[in-house]
Design an enzyme around this catalytic site. Structure first.
Site, short mmCIF file in Angstrom:
data_model
loop_
_atom_site.label_atom_id
_atom_site.label_comp_id
_atom_site.label_asym_id
_atom_site.label_seq_id
_atom_site.Cartn_x
_atom_site.Cartn_y
_atom_site.Cartn_z
N ASP A 11 45.33 46.98 37.98
CA ASP A 11 46.05 46.64 39.19
C ASP A 11 45.47 45.33 39.72
OD1 ASP A 11 47.85 47.14 41.40
OD2 ASP A 11 46.06 47.59 42.59
N ASP A 13 45.89 43.64 43.51
CA ASP A 13 45.38 43.58 44.87
C ASP A 13 44.40 44.73 45.12
OD1 ASP A 13 45.07 42.51 47.36
OD2 ASP A 13 46.85 43.44 48.22
#
Length: 328
Positions: A11, A13
């Site tokens: 992922d 952020d």
């Protein structure tokens, strides 16, 4: 972990960067992981930006990345649409450039009006989505064409605070039409499938900071996951993780990728990790020992999650004060 898994599905952020800054240790760890032979894929629910734009941002931060290393929910949504409409069909887009580029990659033609007789509707977040675009989507969906949403995240973080995400905008079309979309992004399977197809991963490890998207998506896909505590999820939230949102591994940050995998082990009625021992007694956790706080959290999570359905889920175990007792 670089020896146990061939691809890290990361992922962005809260894991690799936070806004305009790289997360501590991310640049050095990811550079070294790639040097040791682990492939890196950057997997995002953000459908607004193209893979080229995401890769450019990563490179600016010093993170090793090429456009082909980036997999977006727009790409997953475009594949879902392509499986439902004829080749070269028109598709009504609600969202940004990322969706348009992904549709063209699949040989589809993006349009912006229901009057263009689209064969499907695809919806993703963009900052300039307005009433007119939502109305066009509603007109087309009411005609019965397939409707695909890039993701259903209700909120997104911004520099000024929490703002409505694509899930909130999808809710407008849902309310107007009484229809439910097919969702492509995390935690649903289409984005996981897209990532596996594009990377060719055989032993993937999902790395994320959110239980309800990254970790639940890994559980849905039947693959191992690493929860890092550099983003949204707190130690208290990890302790209360629901079944289907429990990671294989828990770590403070990405440095765990370069270490051997660590989990708690069961010894009699206790869970042990490092110098910590945790038990479940009378519906609460008891903690003994000392050492690295992350080892204590691993033991505490294993103990809380071990409570079966007859005693209710781990979230019903009293974990109050446990994270603080471990030094968090």
């Amino acid at each position: 972990m670089v020896r146990a898994y061939d691809v890290a599905l990361l992922d962005l952020d809260g894991v690799v960067y936070t806004g305009a800054r790289a997360v501590p240790y991310a640049v050095d760890v990811l550079t070294e992981a790639r040097r040791r032979g682990m492939a890196l894929a950057y997997v995002t629910n953000n459908a607004a930006r193209t893979p080229e734009a995401v890769a450019e941002h990563l490179v600016e931060l010093g993170v090793p990345a090429k456009p082909e290393d980036v997999v977006t929910s727009a790409q997953a949504a475009a594949r879902v649409v392509a499986e439902r409409v004829p080749e070269g069909a028109s598709v009504l887009v609600v969202g940004g450039e990322g969706l348009e580029v992904a549709l063209r990659e699949r040989g589809l033609r993006p349009v912006r009006s229901a009057d263009d007789e689209p064969a499907a509707v695809v919806q993703g977040y963009a900052a300039d989505v307005d009433w007119r675009q939502l109305a066009e989507a509603s007109y087309a969906v009411m005609r019965g064409v397939p409707w695909v949403a890039s993701n259903a995240d209700l909120t997104i973080p911004t520099e000024r605070g929490i703002a409505p995400g694509n899930g909130a905008l999808v809710g407008v079309v849902r309310a107007a039409t009484g229809t439910e979309p097919v969702v492509a992004g995390k935690p649903e399977l289409p984005l996981h499938r897209e990532t596996i197809l594009r990377t060719g991963a055989k032993r993937p490890l999902v790395v994320g900071d959110r239980l309800d998207t990254d970790i639940e998506g890994a559980c849905n896909g039947g693959v191992d996951s690493l929860l890092v505590l550099t983003g949204v999820t707190t130690p208290d939230a990890a302790l209360a993780a629901a079944p289907g949102q429990r990671p294989t591994f828990v770590a403070e940050d990405l440095r765990a990728l370069l270490a051997e995998p660590v989990t708690a082990r069961r010894e009699g009625d206790a869970w042990v990790c490092g110098g910590w021992t945790v038990r479940v007694a009378d519906g609460a956790l008891t903690v003994e020992g000392s050492g690295e706080r992350i080892d204590g959290l691993r033991a505490a999570c294993a103990a809380a999650w071990s409570v079966d359905s007859t005693g209710s889920t781990g979230s019903a175990v009293d974990t109050s004060g446990v994270a603080a007792a471990l030094g968090w």
